[in-house]
Design an enzyme around this catalytic site. Sequence first.
Site, short mmCIF file in Angstrom:
data_model
loop_
_atom_site.label_atom_id
_atom_site.label_comp_id
_atom_site.label_asym_id
_atom_site.label_seq_id
_atom_site.Cartn_x
_atom_site.Cartn_y
_atom_site.Cartn_z
N GLU A 1 69.89 46.64 22.03
CA GLU A 1 70.76 46.18 22.74
C GLU A 1 71.77 45.03 23.00
O GLU A 1 72.84 44.72 24.44
CB GLU A 1 69.71 45.60 24.82
N SER B 1 10.79 45.71 48.10
CA SER B 1 9.76 45.45 47.64
C SER B 1 10.30 43.84 46.21
O SER B 1 9.63 43.65 45.29
CB SER B 1 8.96 45.74 46.76
#
Length: 802
Positions: free
Chosen positions: A78, A350
């Site tokens: 690019e 429990s």
Amino acid sequence: MHRTRWFLFWVIGCVVVLALTLQYFPLPKSLAHTPYATMLVARDGSLLGASIAADQQWRFAPVTTLPQKYKKALLLFEDHYFYQHPGINPVALVRALRGNYAAGKVTSGGSTISMQLARLLRQADYQQRNLPTPARNLSSKIIEATRALQLEWRFSKDELLIHYTSHAPFGGNIVGLRAAAWRYFGRAPENLSWAESALLAVLPNSPALIHPGRQRDKLLHKRNRLLTRLQQQGYLSALDLQLALLEPLPERPAPLPQSAAHLLVTLKKQHAHHALFESTIDAGLQQVLNQIAARHSARLANEGAHNLALLLLDHSTMETLAYVGNQPWNNTAPFAADLDLIQRPRSTGSILKPLLYGLMLQSGELAPTSLIPDIPSQFGGYSPRNYDRQFRGAVPAQFALAHSLNIPAVYMLRDYGIGRLQKQLQTMGMSTLFRPAEDYGLTLILGGAEGTLWELTGIYARLAASARDGDLAQTPVKLLTADATNLPARHFAKPVIKPVLKPVIQQGAAWLTLQALIDVARPGYDNYWRDFSGSQTIAWKTGTSYGLRDAWAIGSNGRYTLGVWVGNASGEPATFLSGQSSAAPVLFDVFDALPKINWFAKPLHSLKTISVCDDDGYLAGGQCTAVDIEVPRNSHFAKVTANHRRIHLDTNAQFRVHSQCEAVSNMQSKNWFVLPPAQEFYWRQHHSNYQPLPPWRSDCLANLNQLDDDQPIELIYPQLQSRIYIPMDLDGKRSRAVLKAVHRNPEAILYWHLNDEFIGETKIFHEREIALEPGLHQLVLVDQQGYRLQRRFRVIGKSDAE
């Protein structure tokens, strides 16, 4: 000179205006307000899950640094002179104009990466305002060039590259390098090959070519040409180039993993504006637990339980390693597949019993071998029952914990205090106990409260950490790691800073608590697991809520703590649900799949030895056979045995005597283990070696009540200060109450009197069925030796009960 001076002033003025414009003109709004998808990554950086951005784009949070392979490929393709130009490359613009003129059409724009970023940001601003995308013409190019100069002025080159790669299109609704790497190749950008990096470098230039049927040969040609240029620049060898050219293009975007979907949803709710969650989750262990949960879901569905949640912690670091928020059967809507059940309060069953046990050990109110009553009991109208519906008279505290007996636990809570336990649990990290203590009552220890798997597993992990070395006992569970600092903080999730938890159960008490939990019988093995060479030491506890709605199992080995919850998200009960049969098999399957870790050493410095009676576990006062046991060093256990009496026997040691029927010189004195009558009644059913008190010699029965402080009679129902509600039958008549008593002497006869009226006598089984009207009543029991027991109780009517 005058013209030159004005020209210089004009140039300087233009430069100043340009500099001020570049510095203070607002940046594109999309640069700071871009909606990002939400990512959840594991500790190794692998993706656990993601959800799409608000604008329906797969746009992930920006990378912190660009991978070198991708960076070299991008710049070469690019903008080879990116680090040299100020945002505009005049040479590239001139070359583009010449090429376009020669071709007779626009073939190149000569844009730099900075100009492309400016265009992407401008387009995003228009889209956010629901405006048409601006046309590609000369005026747009001028605006992009000006914006590029501003971006160059405000950001470093590396920051600009990151901004560009975060906004570049990669086909369809995939935006940004990170999203493209995961969607096309299933891995992070830093793990991409040269061919994959080159493809992503050229793709934003022609993003439509990635789709099947869209001239993908052109895309392949562009990628291969870039790879050849990279090889010519010396970035990769000839062999690397050959191998890279052989790599195929991805067919289509791959589906993203969703191995911790519920955790992702929960984190999004807690941190709505964060785009990247870097977690402590171990991706491998997460996958293992997902597979185990899926395997068990079918079995549990047959039991009527359609939801399962698992949480795995490393108690050596307090980090979360696996998080299965909900494994529903068939993943269908009726079973609330999207609900994170790790964070949902459920009845604790429990599961709180070990915490009460540890607190009482630490405070010196209990020793591991101390006997706790296990008899039919009423506590202000509350009548707890053991899971097996049996009564053992009395049991050692550690036995009661290992076998999860309910009645002893309620006695322990009564002695410790409900509000006191609630405060300690809140200090440990339970945020769900927000009601007043009296609202919970004694049911707090049996599931009368709610807790989350997240908080309870964390408490158990800190208990294990305290037992191991005393460290981390006040550390909150970690789920997220520290974030990167070179990007906007709003894109990343930092760990939630919670108040430091106070250490509650310290090392000695924590160690002894876990030792009691090691003895819990494992499903299918009872206590024979120790005989298998491959078995590992695991301290664990189950819980089943009232109504069979929640089943729990939480356990720890030398490094890991695992929490399991099973039930229905809707709260619907399951007929065969229990912690032992439903949740425990999942727990042990997970531990079997984890690395085997040795149990930690005994913390001798945190324990001390005391002498207690071998039959009731209280301090020996010279009346019993003493044994040494270990208790927490800082505890002050001072309860002397009350179950041993000094009795006097005749010369044959057959009958009890006293000074008014036998000369003192003819007496034999012995210490005798004696339990209260109700405890003794049930104790003898489980201990054949128990020796009841010898009977009195017949000539010693006179004036016995004045000489003997023993009370051989005990009323089991009603108990002291009882309030009894007797319901009405279907025929409109009130039911009959069954009054029950016990006597030390199995052959004793009891005479029953209610409200000064004789109602009968009983022998062996001392029970009377009688009709009782609402109001205050007085019951008197007398045996043939003159012992007398009096009890007042109240029968309440329907209006009182309401």
